[in-house]
Design a protein around this motif. Structure first.
Motif, PDB file in Angstrom:
ATOM      1  N   LEU A 103       0.784  -1.027  -0.008  1.00 33.88           N
ATOM      2  CA  LEU A 103       0.045  -0.047   0.074  1.00 33.88           C
ATOM      3  C   LEU A 103       0.838   1.174  -0.167  1.00 33.88           C
ATOM      4  N   GLY A 104       2.061   1.123   0.260  1.00 32.62           N
ATOM      5  CA  GLY A 104       2.993   2.298   0.033  1.00 32.62           C
ATOM      6  C   GLY A 104       3.290   2.815  -1.062  1.00 32.62           C
ATOM      7  N   MET A 105       3.102   1.967  -2.026  1.00 33.93           N
ATOM      8  CA  MET A 105       3.166   2.204  -3.577  1.00 33.93           C
ATOM      9  C   MET A 105       1.861   2.852  -4.187  1.00 33.93           C
ATOM     10  N   GLU A 106       0.828   2.717  -3.302  1.00 33.64           N
ATOM     11  CA  GLU A 106      -0.556   3.547  -3.509  1.00 33.64           C
ATOM     12  C   GLU A 106      -0.427   5.049  -3.071  1.00 33.64           C
ATOM     13  N   LEU A 107       0.576   5.389  -2.146  1.00 35.47           N
ATOM     14  CA  LEU A 107       0.653   6.599  -1.876  1.00 35.47           C
ATOM     15  C   LEU A 107       1.500   7.405  -2.787  1.00 35.47           C
ATOM     16  N   ALA A 108       2.525   6.738  -3.475  1.00 34.75           N
ATOM     17  CA  ALA A 108       3.364   7.352  -4.331  1.00 34.75           C
ATOM     18  C   ALA A 108       2.663   8.018  -5.697  1.00 34.75           C
ATOM     19  N   PRO A 109       1.943   7.530  -6.458  1.00 32.70           N
ATOM     20  CA  PRO A 109       1.652   8.105  -7.681  1.00 32.70           C
ATOM     21  C   PRO A 109       1.316   9.677  -7.762  1.00 32.70           C
ATOM     22  N   PRO A 110       0.462  10.154  -6.990  1.00 32.41           N
ATOM     23  CA  PRO A 110      -0.029  11.635  -7.015  1.00 32.41           C
ATOM     24  C   PRO A 110       0.977  12.419  -6.826  1.00 32.41           C
ATOM     25  N   ALA A 111       1.890  12.199  -5.674  1.00 35.03           N
ATOM     26  CA  ALA A 111       3.071  12.934  -5.217  1.00 35.03           C
ATOM     27  C   ALA A 111       4.151  13.014  -6.315  1.00 35.03           C
ATOM     28  N   VAL A 112       4.672  11.813  -6.982  1.00 34.98           N
ATOM     29  CA  VAL A 112       5.471  11.588  -7.734  1.00 34.98           C
ATOM     30  C   VAL A 112       5.159  12.616  -9.162  1.00 34.98           C
ATOM     31  N   ALA A 113       3.618  11.915  -9.571  1.00 36.84           N
ATOM     32  CA  ALA A 113       3.227  12.959 -10.758  1.00 36.84           C
ATOM     33  C   ALA A 113       3.432  14.524 -10.544  1.00 36.84           C
ATOM     34  N   VAL A 138       5.734  15.850  -8.719  1.00 38.15           N
ATOM     35  CA  VAL A 138       6.953  16.320  -8.864  1.00 38.15           C
ATOM     36  C   VAL A 138       7.465  16.439 -10.346  1.00 38.15           C
ATOM     37  N   ALA A 139       6.990  15.316 -11.057  1.00 36.45           N
ATOM     38  CA  ALA A 139       7.287  15.426 -12.601  1.00 36.45           C
ATOM     39  C   ALA A 139       6.773  16.369 -13.480  1.00 36.45           C
ATOM     40  N   TYR A 140       5.428  16.847 -12.783  1.00 35.00           N
ATOM     41  CA  TYR A 140       4.627  17.788 -13.720  1.00 35.00           C
ATOM     42  C   TYR A 140       5.498  19.241 -13.501  1.00 35.00           C
ATOM     43  N   LEU A 141       5.570  19.201 -12.148  1.00 36.56           N
ATOM     44  CA  LEU A 141       6.531  20.583 -11.767  1.00 36.56           C
ATOM     45  C   LEU A 141       7.879  20.704 -12.460  1.00 36.56           C
ATOM     46  N   SER A 142       8.293  19.355 -12.491  1.00 38.90           N
ATOM     47  CA  SER A 142      10.013  19.426 -13.297  1.00 38.90           C
ATOM     48  C   SER A 142       9.907  19.702 -14.790  1.00 38.90           C
ATOM     49  N   GLY A 146       7.642  26.536 -14.703  1.00 39.10           N
ATOM     50  CA  GLY A 146       7.130  28.175 -14.475  1.00 39.10           C
ATOM     51  C   GLY A 146       6.218  27.989 -12.915  1.00 39.10           C
ATOM     52  N   PRO A 147       5.416  29.236 -12.765  1.00 40.15           N
ATOM     53  CA  PRO A 147       4.612  29.262 -11.699  1.00 40.15           C
ATOM     54  C   PRO A 147       3.655  27.831 -11.371  1.00 40.15           C
ATOM     55  N   ALA A 148       3.726  27.268 -10.221  1.00 39.81           N
ATOM     56  CA  ALA A 148       2.676  26.293  -9.975  1.00 39.81           C
ATOM     57  C   ALA A 148       1.167  26.795 -10.290  1.00 39.81           C
ATOM     58  N   ASP A 149       0.689  25.572 -10.994  1.00 43.01           N
ATOM     59  CA  ASP A 149      -0.695  25.831 -11.452  1.00 43.01           C
ATOM     60  C   ASP A 149      -1.726  25.131 -10.401  1.00 43.01           C
ATOM     61  N   ARG A 150      -3.017  24.967 -10.960  1.00 43.14           N
ATOM     62  CA  ARG A 150      -4.215  24.363 -10.238  1.00 43.14           C
ATOM     63  C   ARG A 150      -3.699  22.635 -10.568  1.00 43.14           C
ATOM     64  N   ALA A 151      -3.355  22.331 -11.697  1.00 44.74           N
ATOM     65  CA  ALA A 151      -3.046  20.901 -11.826  1.00 44.74           C
ATOM     66  C   ALA A 151      -1.924  20.401 -10.820  1.00 44.74           C
ATOM     67  N   LEU A 177      -3.060  17.343  -7.654  1.00 45.88           N
ATOM     68  CA  LEU A 177      -2.318  16.485  -7.611  1.00 45.88           C
ATOM     69  C   LEU A 177      -1.716  16.080  -5.988  1.00 45.88           C
ATOM     70  N   PHE A 178      -1.003  17.319  -5.710  1.00 45.24           N
ATOM     71  CA  PHE A 178      -0.490  17.492  -4.450  1.00 45.24           C
ATOM     72  C   PHE A 178      -1.642  17.200  -3.214  1.00 45.24           C
ATOM     73  N   GLY A 179      -2.846  17.858  -3.520  1.00 44.21           N
ATOM     74  CA  GLY A 179      -3.875  17.671  -2.598  1.00 44.21           C
ATOM     75  C   GLY A 179      -4.450  16.061  -2.497  1.00 44.21           C
ATOM     76  N   TYR A 180      -4.498  15.413  -3.711  1.00 41.23           N
ATOM     77  CA  TYR A 180      -4.816  14.097  -3.561  1.00 41.23           C
ATOM     78  C   TYR A 180      -3.640  13.268  -2.951  1.00 41.23           C
ATOM     79  N   GLY A 181      -2.525  13.362  -2.950  1.00 47.83           N
ATOM     80  CA  GLY A 181      -1.437  12.843  -2.258  1.00 47.83           C
ATOM     81  C   GLY A 181      -1.567  12.984  -0.662  1.00 47.83           C
ATOM     82  N   CYS A 182      -1.909  14.448  -0.328  1.00 51.79           N
ATOM     83  CA  CYS A 182      -1.847  14.600   1.123  1.00 51.79           C
ATOM     84  C   CYS A 182      -3.419  13.804   1.576  1.00 51.79           C
TER      85      CYS A 182
END
Length: 316
Positions: free
Chosen positions: A199-209, A211-215, A219-224, A228-233
C-alpha cells in the motif's frame, strides 16, 4: 556468497528510491531555505552506492542462480517488483549526474530504455488475463506508473522535456486506468497482512506525478500541480488512519515500499513553494519534510539492525 545472492531481492532497489527521493528533497531545501548542501549530496551519493551494490548482486544472482531469479520475476503477485531495477537506475542517474555528468547521462539512457521495455513486457503479460483478485496489488503500478513518472522527472533533469512529457503521459494514464481496478479489489477483498506494505506504492503516484509535472513545467505552480498534491495529502491521511492495520505486517524489506511516496510528498510541497505556491502549502512544507526524514530514517535504522542481525546469524 551463495546465501547472500539467494537473499538478494528486487525490493532492495526500493532503498534507492527512498533515499534518492530524500536527497532530492534536501537539494530543494538547500535552495529554498539554505539547508546544508552536504546533506543532500551525501544522501545522493548513498543512493547511488546502494544502486551499484544491488545491481551487482542482482546481476550475480541472475548469473549463478538463474532459476531462482526467474521464479521471482514470474511470481504473479510479486514479480513486477523487478521494475524497481530500471526505475532505481533513473534515480541513480539524477543522484550522480551533478557530480559525474557522463555517468549520469549513461544511466539515464539505460534507465529510460529499461523502463520502456520492461513496462511493455509487463503490460503485455497483464493483457493476457488470468490474474486472480489476490494478485492485484499496487505493485502493478511499478512498471508503468512508477517507471513513467520517474522517467519524466529524469528527462526534465537531463534537459529532455519532450521525452519527459511522453513518459509523464505513460505514467499518468496508466495510474488513472489502474487505480479503479486496485480500489475495487481492495473494497471487496482487502489485503492480507503479508501484502500490506504494498500500500506504500498507493501513496506514491500523485506525489511523484506532482513532482514530474513541476519538473517539466518549471513556471509558476498551477492548479493541476496543486490538485495532484492535494490528492497525495489525502492519501497520506488515509495511510495514517490505517497505521494500526498496516503494522500487523512484520517489519521487513517491504517497508521500503512506503519510502518513495513518503519522500515524494514533501518534495512536491517544496517544489510547489519554490515555484510560487502560497498558503497552505508553504505552511505544510516544513512539517512534511521533517516527517519524511523521520519516517525514512526510522526505516533505514530498522533495516540496518536487520542487516547486522543477518550477518551475525550466518555460520562461520
Amino acid at each position: 556468497m551463495t546465501s547472500l545472492l539467494l537473499h538478494m531481492r528486487p525490493i532492495f532497489f526500493g532503498t534507492v528510491l527512498g533515499i534518492g527521493g530524500l536527497a532530492n528533497g534536501w537539494r530543494v531545501a538547500s535552495r529554498l531555505w539554505g539547508a546544508p548542501v552536504l546533506i543532500g549530496e551525501a544522501l545522493a551519493v548513498t543512493a547511488f552506492a546502494l544502486w551499484a551494490l544491488w545491481s551487482v548482486l542482482y546481476a550475480l544472482k541472475w548469473r549463478f542462480h538463474t532459476d531462482a531469479a526467474r521464479e521471482e520475476i514470474r511470481h504473479p503477485a510479486q514479480g513486477l517488483i523487478a521494475a524497481l531495477a530500471p526505475v532505481s537506475t533513473l534515480i541513480a542517474a539524477i543522484a550522480i549526474g551533478p557530480h559525474v555528468p557522463l555517468l549520469g547521462w549513461g544511466l539515464f539512457i539505460a534507465g529510460a530504455a529499461g523502463v520502456a521495455l520492461y513496462a511493455a513486457w509487463s503490460v503485455g503479460g497483464l493483457w493476457q488475463g488470468g490474474r486472480a483478485p489476490q494478485e492485484v496489488t499496487p505493485i502493478l503500478y511499478l512498471p508503468t506508473v512508477g517507471g513513467g513518472l520517474v522517467a519524466g522527472i529524469a528527462s526534465a533533469t537531463f534537459g529532455q522535456p519532450a521525452l519527459g512529457w511522453m513518459f509523464f503521459g505513460m505514467g499518468l494514464f496508466s495510474w488513472l486506468s489502474m487505480e479503479s481496478v486496485f480500489l475495487t479489489r481492495l473494497f471487496q477483498h482487502g489485503l492480507p497482512a503479508t501484502a500490506r506494505a504494498s500500500l506504500g506504492m498507493e501513496l506514491a503516484p500523485p506525489a511523484v506525478a506532482c513532482v514530474a509535472y513541476l519538473s517539466l513545467a518549471p513556471g509558476p505552480a498551477d492548479r493541476a500541480a496543486l490538485a495532484l498534491f492535494g490528492y497525495g495529502c489525502f492519501l497520506a491521511l488515509v495511510m495514517l488512519r490505517l497505521v494500526p492495520w498496516l503494522r500487523q505486517q512484520p517489519f521487513g524489506p517491504g517497508a521500503w515500499g512506503y519510502t518513495f511516496g513518503v519522500a515524494s510528498l514533501p518534495l512536491a510541497a517544496l517544489k510547489l513553494v519554490e515555484q510560487g505556491a502560497g498558503a497552505p502549502v508553504t505552511q505544510m512544507a516544513l512539517a512534511l519534510f521533517v516527517a519524511g526524514n523521520l519516517i525514512i530514517g526510522w526505516i533505514a535504522l530498522r533495516s540496518l539492525v536487520g542487516v547486522i542481525g543477518f550477518f551475525r546469524r550466518r555460520p562461520g
